[in-house]
Design an enzyme around this catalytic site. Structure first.
Site, short mmCIF file in Angstrom:
data_model
loop_
_atom_site.label_atom_id
_atom_site.label_comp_id
_atom_site.label_asym_id
_atom_site.label_seq_id
_atom_site.Cartn_x
_atom_site.Cartn_y
_atom_site.Cartn_z
N GLY A 182 -17.20 54.73 81.53
CA GLY A 182 -15.80 54.32 81.42
C GLY A 182 -15.71 53.00 80.68
O GLY A 182 -15.43 52.92 79.50
N ARG A 192 -7.95 42.19 87.64
CA ARG A 192 -9.40 42.04 87.80
C ARG A 192 -9.82 40.64 88.26
O ARG A 192 -10.66 40.52 89.15
CB ARG A 192 -10.14 42.45 86.52
CG ARG A 192 -9.86 43.91 86.11
CD ARG A 192 -10.83 44.43 85.05
NE ARG A 192 -12.17 44.55 85.58
CZ ARG A 192 -13.14 43.71 85.37
NH1 ARG A 192 -12.97 42.68 84.56
NH2 ARG A 192 -14.31 43.88 85.93
N TYR A 241 -11.55 40.90 91.84
CA TYR A 241 -13.02 40.89 91.80
C TYR A 241 -13.60 39.56 91.32
O TYR A 241 -14.77 39.52 90.94
CB TYR A 241 -13.56 41.97 90.85
CG TYR A 241 -12.88 43.30 90.87
CD1 TYR A 241 -12.99 44.15 91.97
CD2 TYR A 241 -12.13 43.74 89.78
CE1 TYR A 241 -12.38 45.39 91.96
CE2 TYR A 241 -11.52 44.97 89.77
CZ TYR A 241 -11.65 45.80 90.87
OH TYR A 241 -11.04 47.02 90.85
N CYS A 249 4.42 35.34 92.46
CA CYS A 249 4.50 34.38 93.55
C CYS A 249 3.37 34.56 94.54
O CYS A 249 3.57 34.98 95.69
CB CYS A 249 5.86 34.51 94.23
SG CYS A 249 7.14 34.04 93.07
N GLU A 250 2.17 34.31 94.10
CA GLU A 250 0.97 34.34 94.93
C GLU A 250 -0.02 33.34 94.36
O GLU A 250 -0.21 33.28 93.14
CB GLU A 250 0.29 35.72 94.87
CG GLU A 250 1.12 36.83 95.40
CD GLU A 250 0.33 37.79 96.27
OE1 GLU A 250 -0.80 37.46 96.66
OE2 GLU A 250 0.89 38.84 96.55
N1 LLP Z 1 -18.03 57.84 87.66
C1 LLP Z 1 -17.58 57.57 88.90
C2 LLP Z 1 -17.77 58.56 89.97
C3 LLP Z 1 -16.93 56.35 89.14
O1 LLP Z 1 -16.49 56.06 90.37
C4 LLP Z 1 -16.77 55.41 88.09
C5 LLP Z 1 -16.09 54.14 88.31
C6 LLP Z 1 -17.24 55.76 86.81
C7 LLP Z 1 -17.89 56.98 86.64
C8 LLP Z 1 -17.11 54.87 85.62
O2 LLP Z 1 -17.83 53.67 85.79
P1 LLP Z 1 -17.95 52.63 84.59
O3 LLP Z 1 -18.78 53.29 83.52
O4 LLP Z 1 -16.58 52.33 84.10
O5 LLP Z 1 -18.61 51.47 85.20
N2 LLP Z 1 -11.87 48.58 88.77
C9 LLP Z 1 -13.21 48.05 88.75
C10 LLP Z 1 -14.22 49.13 88.43
C11 LLP Z 1 -14.14 50.31 89.34
C12 LLP Z 1 -15.10 51.41 88.99
C13 LLP Z 1 -14.77 52.65 89.73
N3 LLP Z 1 -15.60 53.78 89.44
C14 LLP Z 1 -13.27 46.91 87.75
O6 LLP Z 1 -12.25 46.58 87.15
O7 LLP Z 1 -14.33 46.30 87.55
#
Ligand code: LLP
Length: 422
Positions: free
Chosen positions: A276, A313, A317, A343-344
């Site tokens: 992703g 983000r 995080y 407002c936080e």
């Molecule tokens: N496959 C599964 C089952 C997942 O849960 C995820 C991400 C991906 C693939 C893709 O992962 P990537 O290649 O993007 O690392 N919102 C958070 C990240 C949450 C990831 C959730 N799952 C952030 O902004 O860092």
């Protein structure tokens, strides 16, 4: 590598001046580069030239239809985690046999929709889900192609909120129960076992956790085959990190691919990946305008018109995003605390950031905001979702419009009351 560069000192998205975009679209807005999106999917693809894997782009990272269309043109499939994401992938023309369905909480309705579309694979995460999926599939007269997502008990990922592969995380089936679950699955009428799946976390910036997890999974594949299961596919998830401009330098996809080749090739499986962030992260920026510069008692606040509702983000995080003036002014750099209008106290993007002197009306760009930016936005404080813009060469298109007030409140107008019988 991305296509956000300076020309005569001014930040451009491909061949488009970001200042021009800000005038035409209004701030704040997300801006994506077509060329960068295409480049990233090709880099991933080329790294695995021999294995020819299914690259099931993880739609959750950025689900804009125009982004999905570009990635489909570049040969990507999709990893979806909801009925909504499935519909988006199908609407973007991604072939159902290139779609995998992940997630711990699939509903029966979502399962039925995916089965009717004849998707490639369900990544199943519990015994309860397995039973439900078998029932739904049998009632439709089909067998669901299943891989179990196994939890390899490996620590990985930049932040506890995005680590998924440790034994205490909610994800995957416990390692020790995997073989029994495969046995169970083999006896169910609506299930066809096709493979094994693993995903250990996100923004992983070293190879070692991948190596530990994938070695364990390869051993499991051998055991399962020994038990008589036809394991033809191995889904290795996503998780490869990107450079955000802070300390961590993640491995290049080529190194990641070499590791996987070594571990997976002897197994003779079809590989699936779910990247992703690696595809969309550095292909997007968030552009915002400075509303005020406020000299606080202990810090100098740069109050910008984007808030934590637009890019959560940093607040959620403690994530680092490089923040750059679109047209830097001359003068000695100063330290700023960069905050939004929400407002936080948590509506803070950065502390002690060194920037050239900034003034009201100046534009700033939050870099590497293409993944988990727009998709995690909300309308908190009744702030409308901000537009998304796609740049390609010298052209740009608004690929999601800013909603007006009416469309924000439309679903709340005219409540329909009914009698609830006791
Ligand atoms: N496959 C599964 C089952 C997942 O849960 C995820 C991400 C991906 C693939 C893709 O992962 P990537 O290649 O993007 O690392 N919102 C958070 C990240 C949450 C990831 C959730 N799952 C952030 O902004 O860092």
């Amino acid at each position: 590598m991305h296509h956000f560069e300076r020309r005569d000192g001014v930040l451009h998205a491909e061949d488009v001046n970001v200042e021009t975009l800000a005038e035409r679209v209004g701030t704040p807005f997300y801006c994506y580069s077509d060329a960068t999106l295409r480049r990233h999917i090709r880099v991933f693809h080329d790294a695995f030239r021999d294995a020819r894997p299914l690259i099931a782009y993880s739609v959750k990272a950025n689900s804009n239809l125009s982004v999905l269309n570009i990635l489909r043109e570049e040969g990507a499939g999709a990893d979806v985690v909801s009925g909504g994401e499935l519909q988006r992938a199908l609407e973007a023309g991604i072939a159902p046999d290139r779609i995998v369905f992940s997630g711990v909480g699939k509903t029966r309705r979502e399962m039925a929709a995916a089965l009717r579309s004849r998707i490639h694979q369900f990544n199943v995460e519990s015994e309860g889900e397995l039973a439900a999926l078998s029932e739904v599939a049998a009632s439709l007269g089909v067998r669901a192609p299943v891989a179990f997502r196994v939890n390899p008990d490996v620590a990985a990922g930049g932040h506890e909120k995005i680590s998924t592969g440790k034994a205490e995380d909610k994800f995957g089936v416990p390692w020790r129960e995997a073989r029994a679950l495969y046995r169970k699955a083999g006896s169910l009428p609506g299930i066809a076992i096709v493979g094994v799946d693993v995903h250990i976390g996100s923004q992983i910036s070293e190879l070692a956790p991948f190596e530990r997890a994938f070695e364990r999974v390869a051993a499991l594949v051998r055991e399962l085959r020994g038990d008589g299961h036809a394991i033809e596919r191995l889904d290795l998830g996503g998780g490869l990190g990107i450079p955000y401009g802070d300390a961590a330098t993640p491995p290049h996809p080529v190194e990641y691919a070499a590791l996987i080749e070594r571990i997976a090739k002897p197994l003779g499986v079809d590989l699936i990946f779910e990247p992703g962030r690696m595809i969309v992260g550095n292909a997007g920026i968030l552009v915002s305008r400075v509303l005020y510069v406020k000299e606080g008692a202990s810090s100098r606040f740069l109050i910008v018109d984007a808030g934590m509702n637009d890019l959560i983000r940093p607040a959620l995080y403690d994530a680092y995003h490089a923040i750059e003036p679109v047209r830097p002014r001359d003068g000695a750099p100063l330290l700023y605390e960069i905050v939004g209008p929400v407002c936080e106290t948590g509506d803070r993007f950065a502390r002690g950031r060194r920037l050239p002197p900034m003034q009201e009306g100046d534009l700033v760009a939050f870099m590497s905001a293409g993944a988990y930016g727009a998709v995690q936005a909300s309308e908190y404080n009744s702030r409308p979702l901000i537009p998304e813009v796609l740049v390609s060469g010298r052209r740009f298109a608004v690929i999601r419009r800013r909603p007006d007030f009416d469309s924000m409140v439309e679903r709340e107008r005219s409540p329909i009351w009914s009698e609830a019988k006791a």
